[in-house]
Motif scaffolding. Structure first.
Motif, PDB file in Angstrom:
ATOM      1  N   TRP A 106     129.034  88.565  79.287  1.00 33.56           N
ATOM      2  CA  TRP A 106     130.408  88.477  78.810  1.00 33.56           C
ATOM      3  C   TRP A 106     131.211  87.420  79.570  1.00 33.56           C
ATOM      4  O   TRP A 106     132.422  87.313  79.380  1.00 33.56           O
ATOM      5  CB  TRP A 106     131.102  89.829  78.983  1.00 33.56           C
ATOM      6  N   ASN A 107     130.564  86.659  80.446  1.00 32.12           N
ATOM      7  CA  ASN A 107     131.258  85.719  81.337  1.00 32.12           C
ATOM      8  C   ASN A 107     132.303  86.420  82.199  1.00 32.12           C
ATOM      9  O   ASN A 107     133.287  85.815  82.636  1.00 32.12           O
ATOM     10  CB  ASN A 107     131.923  84.591  80.552  1.00 32.12           C
ATOM     11  N   GLY A 108     132.084  87.715  82.436  1.00 33.03           N
ATOM     12  CA  GLY A 108     132.993  88.472  83.286  1.00 33.03           C
ATOM     13  C   GLY A 108     134.292  88.861  82.625  1.00 33.03           C
ATOM     14  O   GLY A 108     135.131  89.518  83.253  1.00 33.03           O
ATOM     15  N   TYR A 109     134.501  88.480  81.364  1.00 36.41           N
ATOM     16  CA  TYR A 109     135.782  88.724  80.682  1.00 36.41           C
ATOM     17  C   TYR A 109     135.579  89.699  79.531  1.00 36.41           C
ATOM     18  O   TYR A 109     134.750  89.469  78.645  1.00 36.41           O
ATOM     19  CB  TYR A 109     136.360  87.406  80.150  1.00 36.41           C
ATOM     20  N   PHE A 110     136.336  90.805  79.546  1.00 37.87           N
ATOM     21  CA  PHE A 110     136.245  91.826  78.510  1.00 37.87           C
ATOM     22  C   PHE A 110     137.560  91.855  77.738  1.00 37.87           C
ATOM     23  O   PHE A 110     138.546  92.488  78.164  1.00 37.87           O
ATOM     24  CB  PHE A 110     135.934  93.185  79.138  1.00 37.87           C
ATOM     25  N   ALA A 111     137.571  91.157  76.625  1.00 36.23           N
ATOM     26  CA  ALA A 111     138.810  90.891  75.887  1.00 36.23           C
ATOM     27  C   ALA A 111     139.527  92.166  75.469  1.00 36.23           C
ATOM     28  O   ALA A 111     140.750  92.293  75.634  1.00 36.23           O
ATOM     29  CB  ALA A 111     138.506  90.016  74.668  1.00 36.23           C
ATOM     30  N   ASP A 112     138.785  93.130  74.917  1.00 33.58           N
ATOM     31  CA  ASP A 112     139.427  94.347  74.421  1.00 33.58           C
ATOM     32  C   ASP A 112     140.146  95.095  75.534  1.00 33.58           C
ATOM     33  O   ASP A 112     141.286  95.552  75.369  1.00 33.58           O
ATOM     34  CB  ASP A 112     138.384  95.259  73.758  1.00 33.58           C
TER      35      ASP A 112
ATOM     36  N   LEU B  14     140.243  86.144  89.428  1.00 31.79           N
ATOM     37  CA  LEU B  14     140.144  84.725  89.107  1.00 31.79           C
ATOM     38  C   LEU B  14     138.872  84.390  88.337  1.00 31.79           C
ATOM     39  O   LEU B  14     138.844  83.420  87.580  1.00 31.79           O
ATOM     40  CB  LEU B  14     140.206  83.889  90.393  1.00 31.79           C
ATOM     41  N   THR B  15     137.818  85.186  88.514  1.00 32.53           N
ATOM     42  CA  THR B  15     136.558  84.906  87.811  1.00 32.53           C
ATOM     43  C   THR B  15     136.584  85.380  86.363  1.00 32.53           C
ATOM     44  O   THR B  15     135.647  85.102  85.609  1.00 32.53           O
ATOM     45  CB  THR B  15     135.365  85.586  88.516  1.00 32.53           C
ATOM     46  N   THR B  16     137.637  86.110  85.959  1.00 36.30           N
ATOM     47  CA  THR B  16     137.654  86.738  84.626  1.00 36.30           C
ATOM     48  C   THR B  16     138.533  86.009  83.621  1.00 36.30           C
ATOM     49  O   THR B  16     138.648  86.464  82.480  1.00 36.30           O
ATOM     50  CB  THR B  16     138.146  88.193  84.730  1.00 36.30           C
TER      51      THR B  16
ATOM     52  N   ALA C 177     126.152  91.223 108.071  1.00 39.93           N
ATOM     53  CA  ALA C 177     124.722  90.922 108.136  1.00 39.93           C
ATOM     54  C   ALA C 177     124.300  89.882 107.101  1.00 39.93           C
ATOM     55  O   ALA C 177     123.120  89.553 107.016  1.00 39.93           O
ATOM     56  CB  ALA C 177     123.907  92.200 107.921  1.00 39.93           C
ATOM     57  N   GLY C 178     125.254  89.374 106.342  1.00 36.94           N
ATOM     58  CA  GLY C 178     124.934  88.367 105.347  1.00 36.94           C
ATOM     59  C   GLY C 178     124.483  88.930 104.008  1.00 36.94           C
ATOM     60  O   GLY C 178     124.062  88.189 103.124  1.00 36.94           O
ATOM     61  N   GLN C 179     124.578  90.257 103.845  1.00 33.44           N
ATOM     62  CA  GLN C 179     124.171  90.890 102.598  1.00 33.44           C
ATOM     63  C   GLN C 179     125.286  90.783 101.558  1.00 33.44           C
ATOM     64  O   GLN C 179     126.462  90.957 101.882  1.00 33.44           O
ATOM     65  CB  GLN C 179     123.818  92.365 102.835  1.00 33.44           C
ATOM     66  N   VAL C 180     124.899  90.517 100.319  1.00 32.52           N
ATOM     67  CA  VAL C 180     125.875  90.355  99.238  1.00 32.52           C
ATOM     68  C   VAL C 180     126.040  91.677  98.506  1.00 32.52           C
ATOM     69  O   VAL C 180     125.074  92.233  97.978  1.00 32.52           O
ATOM     70  CB  VAL C 180     125.429  89.262  98.244  1.00 32.52           C
ATOM     71  N   SER C 181     127.273  92.194  98.479  1.00 33.31           N
ATOM     72  CA  SER C 181     127.539  93.452  97.773  1.00 33.31           C
ATOM     73  C   SER C 181     128.272  93.226  96.458  1.00 33.31           C
ATOM     74  O   SER C 181     128.366  94.145  95.646  1.00 33.31           O
ATOM     75  CB  SER C 181     128.344  94.400  98.664  1.00 33.31           C
ATOM     76  N   LYS C 182     128.796  92.024  96.246  1.00 34.58           N
ATOM     77  CA  LYS C 182     129.390  91.657  94.955  1.00 34.58           C
ATOM     78  C   LYS C 182     129.064  90.200  94.688  1.00 34.58           C
ATOM     79  O   LYS C 182     129.130  89.379  95.604  1.00 34.58           O
ATOM     80  CB  LYS C 182     130.917  91.830  94.951  1.00 34.58           C
ATOM     81  N   ARG C 183     128.746  89.890  93.442  1.00 33.12           N
ATOM     82  CA  ARG C 183     128.551  88.490  93.071  1.00 33.12           C
ATOM     83  C   ARG C 183     128.845  88.348  91.586  1.00 33.12           C
ATOM     84  O   ARG C 183     128.245  89.036  90.756  1.00 33.12           O
ATOM     85  CB  ARG C 183     127.148  88.005  93.415  1.00 33.12           C
ATOM     86  N   TYR C 184     129.798  87.482  91.275  1.00 30.71           N
ATOM     87  CA  TYR C 184     130.199  87.256  89.886  1.00 30.71           C
ATOM     88  C   TYR C 184     130.245  85.756  89.620  1.00 30.71           C
ATOM     89  O   TYR C 184     130.990  85.031  90.280  1.00 30.71           O
ATOM     90  CB  TYR C 184     131.563  87.886  89.608  1.00 30.71           C
ATOM     91  N   ALA C 185     129.449  85.323  88.663  1.00 25.97           N
ATOM     92  CA  ALA C 185     129.402  83.897  88.334  1.00 25.97           C
ATOM     93  C   ALA C 185     130.545  83.481  87.436  1.00 25.97           C
ATOM     94  O   ALA C 185     130.952  82.318  87.421  1.00 25.97           O
ATOM     95  CB  ALA C 185     128.080  83.557  87.664  1.00 25.97           C
ATOM     96  N   GLY C 186     131.111  84.425  86.655  1.00 27.84           N
ATOM     97  CA  GLY C 186     132.133  84.063  85.696  1.00 27.84           C
ATOM     98  C   GLY C 186     131.621  82.987  84.761  1.00 27.84           C
ATOM     99  O   GLY C 186     130.494  83.035  84.282  1.00 27.84           O
ATOM    100  N   ALA C 187     132.454  81.985  84.521  1.00 28.63           N
ATOM    101  CA  ALA C 187     132.043  80.864  83.666  1.00 28.63           C
ATOM    102  C   ALA C 187     131.495  79.700  84.478  1.00 28.63           C
ATOM    103  O   ALA C 187     131.163  78.658  83.921  1.00 28.63           O
ATOM    104  CB  ALA C 187     133.228  80.396  82.821  1.00 28.63           C
ATOM    105  N   SER C 188     131.366  79.873  85.797  1.00 26.05           N
ATOM    106  CA  SER C 188     130.929  78.763  86.647  1.00 26.05           C
ATOM    107  C   SER C 188     129.439  78.461  86.495  1.00 26.05           C
ATOM    108  O   SER C 188     128.998  77.335  86.691  1.00 26.05           O
ATOM    109  CB  SER C 188     131.211  79.083  88.118  1.00 26.05           C
TER     110      SER C 188
END
Length: 467
Positions: free
Chosen positions: A142-148, A299-301, A320-331
């Motif tokens: 959904w590119n991170g965006y939920f229109a409804d 900002l990613t939405t 520790a360098g661990q990723v707990s969230k990652r969102y690409a959006g439209a990038s």
């Protein structure tokens, strides 16, 4: 003037199959031979601008879709999968990867699907929940965006603003009047391990005193989402078609948080504030009563058709360098993928400077240039005072980034030369990086052979065969 040429055989084949056309039928509509169309689909001939124009005229579609969804997510995504320890004894160089994607894109896609299913599957016969990768895949679809959800939340936010200038009080009053739920702030010792709890027996939404003002506001908005957007969220969860209950619940949690953020930061008002402030995160925090992390994720939405924001990606990284969230959006950025990151990327320095914002201009091996923003923040800061223990404070680094060509619109990038400035070359983790003579390298690339020379010692502790 020479025609612009691109290779998008996989996208063209996908379009033809979607339209249920044979190669002969599509070739006739494009006024080319079926054999030539076959070569284009196999990436042995370019897809010229002239043919693209004929395609658009004949089938009325967005030509940009031809270059989207490369097999397996593209070359870097396939290389990331092949860096798994399963393939340590197999050497596949970049040229082989490119030949594979060009000659047999469907098999590359099949490999990616099979690999993703493997890493997401439970690793024992016990009650083991799968990794959140399927949920992230659905979010990125959904590119991170939920229109409804965004439209409903925006309408609700306008209604709340009419009742009170103070959003916290407006939501609390709506919960009390419409849902017969009162809000109570409880001491740490009453809720030592909880931040929020809905007590249906007492008709109370109980909030921990350790939450910041932005955290309390988000907690109220999240509860409102569960009560007033439950049907829309339920429909979207069912539509995702997850097999496992853990994935369903994780996706529901994401959509609930999405709705809450959209109430706090209504789309059009938030986008106008972004554009007028140069996407200044500190300004946006103050204006909408949100945390740095909330603003970064929002900002990613911003992908509403006809009213798009800049294409940011966002990550949350612990000490520790661990990723707990990652969102690409439209990038569509490869920087958020994988479990490794380059030590030359300065986002790791932010953990030493809580509250400060650090930036960097970086360049990847594929030639793309990016601008990144990182800031480290404590969550539930008052927990330290309540417990008397400094190690109870939860600290994360929030990373925002976008392609350098868009960064010119950022206030934080004022004075930086995005066109002719110096970009720091970095890789996507040592196993995927082929940058030579790097003193920070911790291992050789997974598709290269190590080289040992007893008479010489290079800068890099791991030398490998050059192409």
């Amino acid at each position: 003037m020479a025609e612009q040429k691109i290779f998008a055989g996989h996208g063209l084949r996908r379009l033809r199959r979607t339209l249920a056309l044979t190669q002969v039928a599509m070739a006739e509509s494009l006024d080319i031979s079926a054999s030539y169309l076959n070569l284009i689909e196999r990436n042995q001939r370019p897809l010229t601008a002239a043919i693209i124009m004929k395609l658009v005229s004949a089938y009325d579609f967005d030509p940009r879709s031809l270059t989207h969804d490369e097999p397996g997510g593209g070359e870097e995504a396939l290389r990331r999968r092949l860096s798994h320890s399963l393939f340590d004894d197999i050497s596949i160089d970049r040229s082989q990867m490119q030949e594979w994607m060009a000659a047999a894109p469907d098999t590359a896609q099949a490999f990616a699907v099979l690999y993703d299913a493997y890493v997401s599957a439970p690793k024992s016969t016990g009650d083991v929940q799968s990794k959140p990768e399927p949920v992230r895949t659905e979010i990125e679809r959904w590119n991170g965006y939920f229109a409804d959800l965004d439209i409903i939340a925006e309408s609700l936010a306008d209604e709340l603003r009419q009742s009170s200038n103070d959003l916290y009080n407006a939501i609390a009053e709506r919960l009390r009047i419409k849902h017969q739920i009162v809000v109570r702030i409880l001491p740490y010792d009453v809720m030592p391990n909880l931040l929020r709890r809905l007590d249906l027996h007492a008709r109370q939404l109980q909030i921990s005193e350790t939450l910041s003002s932005s955290g309390r506001l988000f907690a109220l908005a999240s509860q409102l989402a569960q009560l007033e957007a439950d049907q829309q969220i339920d429909n979207m969860v069912k539509g995702a078609g997850f097999d496992e209950r853990a994935s369903q619940r994780l996706f529901r949690r994401h959509l609930t948080s999405y709705f809450a953020a959209a109430v706090l930061m209504p789309y059009q008002r938030f986008l106008r504030a972004c554009e007028s402030s140069g996407y200044d995160v500190n300004v946006l925090q103050q204006r909408f009563g949100a945390s740095f992390e909330m603003v970064a994720h929002r900002l990613t939405t911003l992908q509403r058709i006809g009213s798009r924001g800049l294409p940011f990606f966002m990550m949350r990284i612990d000490r520790a360098g661990q990723v707990s969230k990652r969102y690409a959006g439209a990038s569509k950025s490869p920087l958020i993928e994988g479990d490794q990151r380059c030590p030359l990327w300065n986002i790791h320095d932010a953990i030493k400077m809580p509250g400060r914002i650090i930036t960097q201009m970086i360049a990847l091996e594929d030639g793309s240039q990016w601008f990144t923003i990182a800031s480290s923040h404590y969550k539930n800061d008052r927990l330290m005072t309540a417990s008397g223990r400094d190690d109870d404070r939860t600290e994360f680094t929030i990373v925002l980034g976008l392609k350098a060509e868009f960064a010119k619109k950022l206030s934080i990038a004022t004075g930086l030369d995005m066109d002719g400035g110096v970009y720091k070359p970095i890789g996507l983790g040592c196993k995927l990086c082929t940058i030579q003579d790097c003193a920070q390298r911790s291992e050789a690339p997974s598709d290269k052979l190590l080289v040992f020379n007893e008479r010489e010692r290079e800068i890099s502790p791991f030398s490998f065969v050059r192409d």
